[in-house]
Each structure stands twice: as structure tokens, then as C-alpha cells.
Scaffold this active site. Structure first.
Site, short mmCIF file in Angstrom:
data_model
loop_
_atom_site.label_atom_id
_atom_site.label_comp_id
_atom_site.label_asym_id
_atom_site.label_seq_id
_atom_site.Cartn_x
_atom_site.Cartn_y
_atom_site.Cartn_z
N VAL A 87 -6.47 1.34 -11.50
CA VAL A 87 -7.39 0.48 -10.75
C VAL A 87 -7.07 0.45 -9.26
O VAL A 87 -7.91 0.73 -8.41
CB VAL A 87 -7.39 -0.95 -11.32
CG1 VAL A 87 -8.10 -1.92 -10.38
CG2 VAL A 87 -8.07 -0.98 -12.69
N PHE A 124 0.82 -1.22 0.00
CA PHE A 124 0.00 0.00 0.00
C PHE A 124 0.85 1.26 0.00
O PHE A 124 0.48 2.28 0.56
CB PHE A 124 -0.99 -0.01 1.18
CG PHE A 124 -1.72 -1.32 1.31
CD1 PHE A 124 -2.63 -1.72 0.35
CD2 PHE A 124 -1.45 -2.18 2.37
CE1 PHE A 124 -3.27 -2.94 0.44
CE2 PHE A 124 -2.09 -3.42 2.46
CZ PHE A 124 -3.00 -3.80 1.50
N GLU A 129 -5.66 1.97 -6.72
CA GLU A 129 -5.85 2.97 -5.66
C GLU A 129 -7.16 3.73 -5.81
O GLU A 129 -7.58 4.44 -4.90
CB GLU A 129 -4.68 3.96 -5.66
CG GLU A 129 -3.37 3.29 -5.31
CD GLU A 129 -2.19 4.17 -5.68
OE1 GLU A 129 -1.73 4.90 -4.80
OE2 GLU A 129 -1.72 4.11 -6.83
#
Ligand SMILES: Cc1cc2nc3c(=O)[nH]c(=O)nc-3n(C[C@H](O)[C@H](O)[C@H](O)COP(=O)(O)OP(=O)(O)OC[C@H]3O[C@@H](n4cnc5c(N)ncnc54)[C@H](O)[C@@H]3O)c2cc1C
Ligand code: SF4
Ligand code: FES
Ligand code: FES
Lengths: 162, 327, 767
Positions: C732, C252, C734
Site C-alpha cells: 500500500v 519515506f 509506496e
């Protein structure tokens, strides 16, 4: 200083001998001493569920269990879930079909938890699955897939038993 | 974790004797003890594993009450059919606690003895000052971030919350704690911090909790546990209430009521003032809400936990309304 | 309804020229079988013989200096091999981080003497076992000279900070337009520190095979960038460092570069001449890397009575550390989302005693959309307008920030489709107008967007004699599906079933690839594999037509490759294996990259992939490229307790072509789940006295559990956008988190009449 302690652990039906300090957790024994790295460490504090294994058939957290406490018990980890001929367990299969994971790091814990959740009879509704799977965090947010997979596996298992 | 010895007790008196040595601690499910040992809060010299002691995990329910062995796991007790039927608050308090995995490990005895989640208490490296860890060292929570600290039963030495759920239900239902040497009413089992916040219960060194006895009552059979928190699950209570209620034949007048609070006090908190205010009164939302304000008599807020005062009253009221059938 | 079975009209690959092939299909995850067996090997699980265990020690003050560290007790503890601190550490060369911040001075030691934040790395202990190292680490006696710290930007002593010039933007006459606008609102919005918290904590194994050669097993979103870090630190060539990262337990944004603890483990391994394993503990991860900084944004919106936006003023601030600059780009959504003729936007960064913040899913876009999309909702209330209608009125026909036309923007379609699926038309706009028992029900909506970034990639494709195909690259898969979609891409071009394609990733010995960040990797690596597979197919055809030993020689003008066979369209085909065997080969291998054609030295090429330089190498496009989505969310708020539960989510996405809709759906849902946590739970709580993170664990820093998440409906309205990327996809990974928090905040307002402008929205906000 406490002395090393020799012990035997029964894991996935096999006996493992090891000599470790009493303070070694079951999780670290699996991952660092026995090379059974399928069980994951996400927090080491009982707060995520990644380390879920079965001891005497019940789901527990390996990070808060001392290895020595599991002596004489029967331990099952993710590596021991598929059958001898390598056929996936119904829950494993459903996890793939429902894309119930992304990074896969919480997955062994989720699957071990799900197998027990179904066996406990706590997979009766989506709401019940959500609550009884709440002890397994997934940062990738695969929860919808996890619920779908548990529901599907539970149905298949019940179907097979009926 | 520091290095420690591990012994497995096979008999109660053996365990008791072993634990008379300073630095020796009992190990049950380990979900509090191993966690705190990792944090550096507990530094046991020897752990005496009591989980294989015989005869301490039975759950027996008869006319007089429920006797729950100290080594019974939370999950076992939670799904016990007789407990669920006659002591719903006990079963609900257990099911709303922790996670399925933790409940499979944790024992009833250990559950009573769980320790505070005060962030400063759990971080000895960062916060050397903590009167609960070391009396006289100071309190790092006072005048600081305290959203999760107690509003009731605090002292100027310690404001740490008792975080457990089960004991709240047991307190409402007037349970007794049985040990190797005596029977202790639960109201006297836990002690408020005062000037010795390190002492949390009246247990003596080497004394083992063997069982919890919950007396049967109509109020126990009509009881509930209501737990409120930001996260839907796997979180300690922001506030909780256990309530047992018995009505007169008319189905409207309160004959007996038991109320205890969790998530707001330094010990499981019996709200006798609420009970007194409602005994003999007719059920009704307004009456209940008014009476519930007595739950927080003497409450004191610290910096960020003032919300608990209002929340506690509402949780008590709603729990009473729930057992009273007021939707 | 879900993405994978949404109406064909909004199917994932409509109109795509490869719709008939494997790319675009909802194939199952290629690495799924390994993951469900616990057989996927993450970094710390790599079998390395004779590893020692390293444990970190972090500072317990927020500012000041380490006066002394007494190592003696730790050094004397059983099993201890080395106690490292600034006094005895090997010295490395300083390396710029992701953002170009280079540590001051001409050398770098990862252990701090001058403390700039609580939880800074100051020492490390290496021992034979993990338990020994942990216990010894607790024995270090550290004496500090503590200085007053400024832990957060809410501390008055933090001041206003400094302006980030690149974030200043103005057009039109915002002040005058605002003053004249008939309808005006002004409000301030805040988000707390948020942490990436991949469920696999950071850590690594370092193995120096020789003095000048090392292998590192470390979860990384950027193998090449990480290799550059280590090469630079140790003054080695890029090729002397091998990074192995086949599986990453989530990142992330937090696992894209070597961090101080990485350097510490490497130093220990080098000094001891033994492989060293280091696992950052969960509490330590809160300061071992930076999460999203706290943000504060004041927005002023002026509108005409019909809802047209006339003026927007955006004044933003985010925290950074006292040692470096990280900018959470808060104006990023504000500036491009709607048609705003007069705009002024600026941002300060405020240095405080924190670890340098870093990228976290949709950096900038996410908090930017929180403030702006709440403000738009407030404006709708002020105007007495439906919030969707207000957005429709302000739908821009081009990007007002860049002046460029959109490559595609199907946001209106998102409103239509998601609004209908949600039942938005039945909404009573009055707050507190819906309830069920003691639950207040609220409906809110907000939009999200994410830019399409691009960078070059490189891939190798090998055709093997047995008809199977191998694709390899140093690109990574952290659950994003790279293994799967690259197999689909190669299968598509080469006419083989997906099962015949093996994909190898996450090893710096393989072809080059840029960072898996900014939601760019899927687009650019499918493009690279597509190009390479085409080249491989061409080479195979050339081989068949021209090799003296080819049985297909001179049989036709061209040959077709399909189902593992090659031949003339009319006439006999032979298996690829037969052709390779006849021409004396066991495989055919092709490597291609998508760098613009140019002569480049090997060093330049490497720089293109191992730094952010690659992005700059690509030509500026005449279009503005973004993905879009619209979230419609229902919440239930207990009127006594203030507890908020999300009970329904319907989101429509315009993310272009989806290479694998099933996996894209997982990404979309995952972002929404994280958005739920962000809105209601996640909060880095800081001690105002010394900057220590009080919620540094997974119980106190609460992320959403399974029980917090309802069934989520995702619908794709995207169509292939070949102006955005070569294969038609847009961003796509995030996208979907952007807009969730404001949709929830707006729903909470609708449920309760309370406008909470500071995240997370907790029960005490609503009592
Ligand atoms: C992440 C997490 C979340 C949790 N959430 C909740 C929650 O929501 N609600 C809740 O109520 N609890 C919660 N808990 C706490 C949990 O319920 C307790 O940790 C558990 O009940 C303790 O039981 P144990 O058997 O594991 O005790 P142990 O850890 O083995 O022992 C705890 C203490 O009690 C002593 N002890 C144990 N048994 C006896 C005995 N028979 N006689 C005398 N002394 C004894 C031990 O010496 C030790 O000091 C949570 C815990 C974790 C880790
Ligand atoms: S509140 Fe109690 S437990 Fe917490 S720091 Fe103060 S003394 Fe310690
Ligand atoms: S690693 Fe055991 S619960 Fe997180
Ligand atoms: S799949 Fe990544 S944390 Fe669950």
C-alpha cells in the site's frame, strides 16, 4: 556579549518566567526552555509552517519570532487549544475525523493555522482554504483531509455561532 | 545567529539615534532579518525593535491617496476595504506574497527592504564570494546556475533579483516612501547594483521608513497584480506585473497606463516604454502583445534565466489584458 | 467518490473471512488524539535531563581534503563543551549500512578528512545551549585542499559508470525483434535528485546511562536495525542499546539506519558523559542522508501494428557516490509490467561526488515507471491508439520476468473503474484539443505497481485482568497506521472492541520487527499479531479448561472468547479478568514470531530482524506478488505562461485487502500528492562547479502545497489475496506514487503537444 535577559511570556493563559539570550527564538524557547514541544520545527526558516502559533490571536511563525518580541503579548500554542476540561477544539476534532494527517508532525501547525484561517473568514470555499492553508506544508500529503477538516470545522463553528 | 543585544524603541527619534551606531539594525516583523541572521548573512550587534513605536501602523485612504504606515502588517493592508477597492494591485500583490502567517508578521516597511533570495548570497559558508555581502569579493552566481536571477538592471558585479511583490505594485502606481527625514519617490528609493550591490536603497543609517503614500488615480483604481510561478502558492515570482489602466470616455482608448515588472529585475522595474507605446492607443490583444515586448528592452539573460525574457512580456501583456477586460 | 465509500462491490474487505470483525473497518487513527493535541512525543521532545546541544559542520567543497581545522575560536566560545573533528573523535567500529556497504578500514570516524562530497560531515560542536553551539559552529576555521569534483552524472568527466550485474536481464531476441518491428520509438527520460524531506528533520538524543549501556531517542523506520548500528559502532551487545521511537515525523525511506550524524551525537555523548541532543538543520538534511539519485533511461520499444509489444530495450543509469554503491533499480517496472516477448535491460551506476543516495518512496519503481509509462504513451501516439487500449492489448497473463503466475492482478479492473469515473471515454486524442479560455486542458494516464515484500515479525500480546489487551512490538508507525491496524487485528481475534486494545511500538525493548520499508510492515505485522493473538486466545482457553482453579474447568470441550468474556458456547461465561484472577494471575502474555520453524540461536534470530537477512529466510513462493494502480489525471496549462496545475486525479487501486480503508486512502492520496510534486516541482539543483546543493531548503526545493493539490478520487478494486500475504493485503504505502509523474507528463503532452522527458516539468519547458 549580550547579557541574558529575564522575561515573562504569557502562554495559553499562564505566565512563564525565563532567562534567555535575546537571540533565542520563540520556537526554541517553547521547545527547549519551556517544555512546550507541541509546536514543531520543520525548517527554522519560515518555509514550512510547522511552527505556527498565535500571538495576540493571529497566526505567526515562531521560528522567525524572537521570544523577547513576544513579551507582553498573548501566545497560544497547540497545547492551549483544547478547553480546560480537555474537550477538543472543533478543528482538532475534525482533523481526527477526516484523517487530516499521517505522521502528525505538521499537524499542530496545520491546526493552529486552520483555527486562524476560519476566524479570519478565509474558509469560505475549498479553493480559498487551499490558498490560505498553503503556508503549511505536509510531506505526508494529507491536504485533501486538511481541506475537508477545515471545511467541516468552519461549518460547525458557524452552526454553533448561528 | 551571532549574539546580539535587543532594545525596544519607544519613540521614533530614539530609534533613529540608536541606529546611527554601526552594527545596529531595525527589527520589524523579522521575517527577513531573523532569517538572514540565521543564515549568517546579517550579523547585527544590536537589534532595535521598532514594532511598538506608536502611530506607524495606520492605514488612511482619502481623496489624495492612501497612506500606509510602515508598521502596518501585510495582511492588515491586504484586506483593508479602501485599499482593496481603490488600489487592487496593492492588495493583490500582498495577498499573493509569502503565506498567511508571514503576512501577519511582516510589515510594509520591512517588505520594501526585503533582500534577494540569491542562493549564493544566502549561503556565506558555502560561497564567500558575493559582492552584495562583501563588495569586491566577487559574484558566485555569474556563469553558474541562475534560473532565479535577474535579466534587467544587472551589472557585472551582481545579478541578484529583487524578490518582492508589493514594491512592484507601488512602483507602477508611483508611490512615495516617507522616512524620518524626507519623501522619496519609489523610483528613486531602490538602486540598481552597479558597482555597489551592497547598497539596495537610498536610506541612510538611522533613517526609518515611516509610511508609504500611494497617490489616488483612476489607473490605481483599475489595477491588478499578476504573479506567475511554478508552485501555485507560497513562492516568489518567476515573473510578475502590476498594471494600472485608465481609459478614455470611449472605453477603448488608453488615457493612462502604468506598468511595472517583478521577478525579473534587480529592483522593482517600471516599464515606461510599454506605457509610452500604449498611451493613446486602442485596447486590443495584438497591440498589447506587441507593446509588451518593450518591457524587456535591454534585458540580458544569464545561463538559465533566458526564459524570463519571453515570460515577462507575456505576463505584462496578460496583466494589461486583464485590467482592460480582454478575456 | 473515495475509497471509504466506494461501491460495495469494490469495498475494501469483500470476501474476507474477518469482514465481520474490526479488521478491515475504517477505524479512526488510534494515535490521532495525541497528535492533534501536540502530545505525541517525537524523538527530540523526549524529556531527558541535562542535555547538551550538538550542531553539525559540513564541508563546503565537493572533493579534496580537510587540511586543517582550527578549533580554538570555537572552543573558546561561551558555553562550548567540545569541538569534535576527525582529529579528536573517538574511533568506532565500521558498520555495514542498509545495503551492505561497509566503510573502508578497520575503524570508523563519522567526520571526514578526505572529502567525497559537498556537505559531508567534518566536525561538530557541543555546547550548553543550542544558540551557543550554533554560533560556535560558525567559528570553526577550516582549511581545505580542494580537488576537482564531479558533481553529477551529466558532467562529462563522470563517464559511463559501471554495470550492475544484477540489473542485466535479457530474454528472447530483442535486437532482431526491434529491427523487424513495424512501429518503433526511442527516447531518453531523466529524473533529478529528489529528497525524502520528512517534515520532521533528522536528529536524536543520545544518553549513555553507563559506559556500556545507552538509550537513543531517534526517529527510525527500523528500531532493530538502528540498534544493531549503534551496538556495532560501540562494540556492545544488541541488548545494551535501547532505541526509542514511538512517533516518527515521516521518513519515506530516509530514516532506516544510523547515519554519520547519529554516530557524531553518540560519540559526543560518550566523550562528555552527558546526554546530547542533535538536530540536523533543514539545509543540512540535504546531505546528511541520500535522497533518490538522478536517473537517465533510454527506452526503445518495438510494436506490431495492433499494438502488441514485440521488443523492449532499456538502457539505464543512476548516480551513486564515489564511496559506495546504491542502485536505484530502474528496470524493475519495465520488466514485469506488460507482456514483452523480447527484452533487454541493463543499468550502470555512475559514481559522482555526492552523498550516497538512498531509498526514497518506491525506490526504483518510481523512476522506472516514469520512463516506461511515458514511452508507452509515446508508442500509443505513434500507433494512433488509445493509451488504455494499448495497455489492455499488452496485459500479461503471467509475470514475464519470473515466469510465475500472478498471485492476483486486477489492473484491467482498475482501467474500467477509474476510466469510467474519470470520463476517459470522452477523450479526444488530439493534443491541444481541449481548452477553457487561455488554459489548455490535457488528460493523461499511467499505471503504477509495487512488489509485495515479506519478512518475519514478532509480537507480544498481553491479556489483562480488566479485559483490556496490550499489543507490543518494536515495529513503528510513521503515519502509516501501524498503531491502528494492529489494534484492529488483535481486537478481531480476541473479540474485544478496538478501544480496549493498547498498542506499544517503537522501542527496541519490545518484540522484534524488521524495517518499515518496501510497504511490507502492515502485512507482516498484522500477520504476526494475528498469530500471537490466536495463540493467546488458545492459551486462555487452555487455562480455562485445565487450570485446577478455573471456574470453567471441564465445562466443555472448548471455550469461546468474545466481548471480553470466556465461556462454553452454551452455559455461563465469565470475564477474562475473573478467569485470570481465579487462576492467580494478573495477566496472560504470549510472544510469537513468524520466522519459519527452525532452531535458531538468539544471535541468529536477532540477525533476522536487524538486517535484511529475514527476507531471505522466508521460502520462495510460486507466485509473483504485486499491487497495481491506474492513475487518470487532468492538467491545465496556461498557454502563455506554461504553468501547469493538476485539476483532477482519479486512481483505482488493486492492493489486495485493506486492513483499514480510511488510513489506506490517506496513504494512497499522500503518494499521489508526492507524485504531483515530483512531476512538476521537486528538483535537487547542484552547483556544477563544486556539487553544493543550491536548493537545500523548503523554499527552493519546492514540494507541493495545499494549493497545488485538487480533490483526489481513490477507488479500491482490490480483493483479499491470501497467496500474497497471510491476511490478504498487498503493498500500500509506496504504490500510489508510482505512475503519477508519467500520467502528468502524458497529460501535459495531451494539453500542449509538447513531450517533456525530463522532470520536473517547469513553466520554462513549455514557453
Ligand atoms: C518563506 C518566505 C517566503 C516569502 N515570500 C514572499 C513573496 O512571495 N513575496 C514577497 O513580496 N515577499 C515574500 N517574503 C518576504 C517577506 O515579505 C519579507 O520578509 C517581509 O515583508 C519583511 O518584513 P519584516 O517586517 O518582517 O521585515 P524585517 O525582517 O523586520 O526587516 C527587514 C529589513 O528592513 C529593515 N527595516 C524594517 N522596517 C524598517 C523601517 N520601517 N525603516 C527602515 N528599515 C526597516 C530591517 O532593518 C531589515 O534590514 C517571503 C519571506 C519568507 C521568509
Ligand atoms: S548575484 Fe549578487 S547576491 Fe548573488 S552572489 Fe552575485 S553578488 Fe552575491
Ligand atoms: S519551522 Fe517555522 S516555518 Fe518551518
Ligand atoms: S502529517 Fe506528516 S507532514 Fe503532515
Amino acid at each position: 556579549m549580550a547579557s541574558l535577559r529575564s522575561m515573562e511570556l504569557e502562554i495559553n493563559g499562564a505566565q512563564y518566567a525565563l532567562t534567555i539570550e535575546p537571540r533565542v527564538t520563540l520556537l526554541d524557547a517553547l521547545r527547549e526552555n519551556l517544555g512546550l514541544t507541541g509546536t514543531k520545527k520543520g525548517c527554522d526558516q519560515g518555509q514550512c509552517g510547522a511552527c505556527t502559533v498565535h500571538v495576540d490571536g493571529e497566526r505567526v511563525l515562531a521560528c522567525l519570532t524572537l521570544a523577547v518580541q513576544a513579551e507582553g503579548r498573548s501566545i497560544r500554542t497547540i497545547e492551549g487549544l483544547a478547553s480546560k476540561d480537555d474537550t477538543l477544539d472543533a478543528v482538532q476534532q475534525a482533523f481526527i475525523e477526516e484523517d487530516a494527517f499521517q505522521c502528525g508532525y505538521c499537524t499542530p501547525g496545520q491546526i493552529m493555522s486552520a483555527v486562524a484561517c476560519i476566524r479570519e473568514g478565509h474558509a469560505g470555499s475549498d479553493a480559498e482554504i487551499r490558498e490560505f492553508m498553503a503556508g503549511n506544508l505536509c510531506r505526508c500529503g494529507a491536504y485533501n483531509g486538511i481541506v475537508a477538516a477545515v471545511r467541516k470545522a468552519a461549518q460547525r463553528i458557524q452552526g454553533a455561532a448561528a | 545567529m551571532n549574539d546580539f543585544d535587543y532594545l525596544r524603541a519607544t519613540a521614533l527619534d530614539e530609534a533613529s539615534t540608536l541606529a546611527k551606531t554601526p552594527g545596529t539594525m531595525f527589527l520589524a516583523g523579522g521575517t527577513t532579518l531573523i532569517d538572514l541572521a540565521k543564515c549568517g548573512v546579517e550579523r547585527p550587534g544590536t537589534l532595535v525593535d521598532i514594532t511598538r513605536l506608536p502611530d506607524l501602523s495606520a492605514v488612511t485612504v482619502d481623496e489624495a491617496g492612501a497612506t500606509i504606515g510602515a508598521l502596518a502588517t501585510m495582511s492588515r493592508v491586504a484586506v483593508d476595504a479602501a485599499v482593496t477597492e481603490r488600489y487592487p494591485a496593492v492588495s493583490e500583490a500582498l495577498l499573493l506574497a509569502a503565506s498567511a502567517q508571514l503576512r501577519n508578521m511582516a510589515t510594509i516597511g520591512g517588505n520594501l527592504m526585503q533582500r534577494t533570495r540569491c542562493a549564493y548570497f544566502r549561503d556565506p559558508a558555502g560561497y564567500p564570494a558575493c559582492n552584495k555581502r562583501m563588495p569586491g569579493s566577487g559574484c558566485s552566481a555569474l556563469e553558474n546556475v541562475t534560473r532565479d536571477h535577474a535579466i534587467l538592471g544587472t551589472s557585472d558585479q551582481c545579478i541578484a533579483l529583487y524578490p518582492g511583490d508589493l514594491s512592484v505594485a507601488l512602483t507602477a502606481l508611483g508611490a512615495t516612501v516617507r522616512t524620518t527625514s524626507r519623501e522619496i519617490p519609489i523610483a528613486r528609493f531602490f538602486v540598481e547594483p552597479g558597482d555597489r550591490p551592497d547598497r539596495e536603497t537610498v536610506l541612510e543609517r538611522g533613517e526609518i521608513v515611516t509610511a508609504v503614500h500611494v497617490p489616488a488615480s483612476a489607473a490605481a483604481a483599475n489595477s491588478t497584480y499578476l504573479k506567475v510561478r511554478d508552485r501555485q502558492s507560497y513562492e516568489f515570482a518567476a515573473a510578475s506585473a502590476a498594471v494600472g489602466l485608465e481609459l478614455e470616455e470611449d472605453g477603448r482608448t488608453i488615457r493612462d497606463i502604468r506598468v511595472a515588472l517583478g521577478g525579473v529585475a534587480t529592483v522593482p522595474w517600471r516599464a515606461e516604454a510599454v506605457e509610452a507605446a500604449l498611451r493613446g492607443r486602442r485596447l486590443g490583444e495584438t497591440t498589447i502583445r506587441e507593446a509588451s515586448r518593450a518591457a524587456v528592452e535591454g534585458a540580458r539573460s544569464w545561463y538559465a534565466n533566458g526564459y524570463k525574457i519571453e515570460l515577462a512580456c507575456r505576463v505584462v501583456a496578460r496583466a494589461i489584458m486583464e485590467v482592460g477586460g480582454i478575456k | 467518490m473515495s475509497l471509504t465509500d466506494s461501491p460495495a462491490k469494490y469495498g475494501s474487505v469483500a470476501g474476507s473471512e474477518t469482514a465481520s470483525g474490526p479488521l478491515g473497518r475504517a477505524a479512526l487513527r488510534g494515535d490521532g488524539s495525541l497528535k492533534v493535541r501536540g502530545a505525541a512525543t517525537y524523538a527530540l521532545e523526549q524529556p531527558v535531563e541535562g542535555v547538551l546541544h550538538c550542531v553539525l559542520v559540513q564541508s563546503t567543497i565537493g572533493a579534496g581534503r580537510v587540511a586543517a581545522i582550527d578549533r580554538s575560536a570555537a572552543e573558546a566560545a561561551p558555553g562550548v563543551r567540545l569541538v569534535l573533528d576527525a582529529g579528536n573523535s573517538l574511533t568506532l567500529a565500521p558498520m555495514p549500512d542498509f545495503f551492505g556497504n561497509t566503510p573502508p578500514g578497520d575503524s570508523y570516524v563519522p567526520f571526514a578528512r578526505e572529502i567525497s562530497f559537498n556537505g559531508e560531515l567534518i566536525a561538530a560542536v557541543v555546547a550548553d545551549t543550542l544558540e551557543q553551539a550554533r554560533a560556535a559552529a560558525a567559528l570553526l576555521e577550516v582549511t581545505y585542499e580542494e580537488a576537482r569534483s564531479v558533481p553529477t552524472f551529466s558532467d562529462p568527466r563522470a563517464g559511463e559508470g559501471r554495470a550492475v550485474d544484477a540489473m542485466t536481464k535479457e530474454w528472447g531476441e530483442p535486437d532482431a525483434a526491434f529491427a523487424e518491428a513495424p512501429v518503433r520509438i526511442e527516447a531518453t527520460y531523466e529524473t533529478p535528485r529528489e529528497y525524502n524531506l520528512p517534515i520532521e528533520p533528522h536528529g536524536l538524543i543520545v544518553h549513555f546511562e553507563a559506559d556500556d549501556r545507552l538509550t537513543i531517542y531517534e526517529p527510525t523506520q527500523w528500531v532493530d536495525g538502528t540498534a544493531r548500528n549503534y551496538a556495532g559502532w560501540f562494540g556492545l551487545s544488541f541488548d545494551a542499546v535501547r532505541i526509542v521511537s514511538p512517533f516518527i515525523g515521516g521518513g519515506f525511506g530516509s530514516k532506516a539506519q544510523g547515519l554519520p550524524h547519529s554516530a557524531a551525537a553518540a560519540i559526543a555523548a560518550k566523550m562528555l558523559g552527558r546526554p546530547v541532543k542533535l538536530a540536523v538543520t533543514r539545509p543540512q538534511t540535504f546531505t546528511a542522508y541520500g535522497g533518490r539519485p538522478a536517473t537517465r533511461q533510454t527506452l526503445r520499444l518495438g510494436a506490431a501494428a495492433d499494438g502488441r509489444l514485440l521488443a523492449l530495450d532499456h538502457d539505464a543509469a543512476s548516480e551513486t557516490s564515489v564511496t559506495g554503491t546504491f542502485t536505484e533499480t530502474l528496470g524493475i517496472v519495465t520488466k514485469m509490467m506488460y507482456a514483452v516477448p523480447n527484452l533487454s535491460s541493463r543499468q550502470n551506476v555512475v559514481p559522482v561526488n555526492t552523498v550516497l543516495p538512498g531509498p526514497f518512496r518506491a525506490p526504483g519503481k518510481n523512476p522506472s515507471a516514469f520512463a516506461f509509462e511515458c514511452a508507452v504513451d509515446e508508442l500509443a501516439v505513434e500507433l494512433g491508439m488509445d493509451p488504455v487500449d494499448l495497455r489492455r492489448v499488452n496485459e500479461p497473463d503471467h509475470d514475464f520476468e519470473t515466469g510465475k503466475p500472478w498471485s492476483s492482478r486486477r489492473l484491467l479492473k482498475c482501467y474500467d473503474v477509474a476510466g469510467e469515473a474519470f470520463g476517459w471515454a470522452g477523450r479526444n486524442p488530439a493534443p491541444r484539443s481541449m481548452r477553457e479560455g487561455r488554459q489548455l486542458i490535457g488528460w493523461g494516464m499511467a499505471v503504477g505497481t509495487h512488489p509485495v515484500y515479506a519478512a518475519p515479525g514478532e509480537a507480544t500480546v498481553r491479556l489483562l485482568a480488566n479485559g483490556s489487551v496490550e499489543v507490543s512490538s518494536s515495529a513503528i508507525d510513521m503515519g502509516t497506521g501501524t498503531y491502528t491496524i494492529l489494534a484492529q487485528t488483535a481486537a478481531d481475534v480476541l473479540g474485544v472492541p478496538v478501544e480496549k486494545v493498547t498498542v506499544r511500538l517503537g522501542d527496541s525493548r519490545l518484540g522484534r520487527a524488521p524495517v518499515a520499508g518496501g510497504s511490507q510492515l502492515a502485512n507482516l505485522m498484522t500477520a504476526a499479531v494475528h498469530k500471537t493473538a490466536l495463540a493467546a486466545r488458545d492459551e486462555l482457553v487452555t487455562l480455562g479448561l485445565t487450570d485446577p482453579n478455573s471456574p470453567l474447568r471441564d465445562q466443555a470441550n472448548t471455550l469461546t472468547v468474545a466481548d471480553g468474556r470466556i465461556g462454553a458456547s452454551r452455559g455461563g461465561a465469565i470475564s477474562v479478568g475473573e478467569l485470570l484472577a481465579a487462576t492467580g494471575r494478573d495477566h496472560l502474555e504470549v510472544t510469537r514470531d513468524t520466522l519459519p520453524e527452525a532452531d535458531r540461536t538468539p544471535e541468529e534470530r536477532q540477525r533476522m530482524f536487524s538486517t535484511l537477512a529475514g527476507r531471505g529466510a522466508l521460502p520462495d513462493l510460486p507466485v509473483s506478488r504485486h499491487s497495481f494502480c491506474a492513475h487518470f489525471i487532468e492538467v491545465r496549462v496556461d498557454e502563455d505562461f506554461g504553468t501547469i496545475r493538476v485539476s483532477r486525479v482519479v486512481t483505482a487501486f488493486d492492493a489486495g485487502r485493506l486492513y483499514n480503508p480510511k488510513l489506506a486512502e490517506s496513504q494512497f492520496k499522500g503518494g499521489i500528492v508526492m507524485g504531483i510534486g515530483m512531476a512538476l516541482l521537486e528538483e535537487g539543483v547542484t552547483d556544477p562547479r563544486n556539487g553544493r546543493i543550491l536548493s537545500s531548503n523548503l523554499a527552493d526545493y519546492r514540494i507541493a502545497t495545499n494549493a497545488d493539490v485538487p480533490e483526489i478520487t481513490t477507488i479500491s478494486v482490490g480483493e483479499p489475496d491470501y497467496d500474497a500475504t497471510p491476511l490478504g493485503g498487498k503493498a500500500v504505502g509506496e504504490l500510489s506514487i508510482v505512475g503519477v509523474a508519467p500520467a502528468i507528463a502524458n497529460a501535459v503532452y495531451h494539453a500542449t503537444g509538447r513531450r517533456v522527458r525530463s522532470l520536473p516539468i517547469k513553466l520554462d519547458d513549455l514557453l
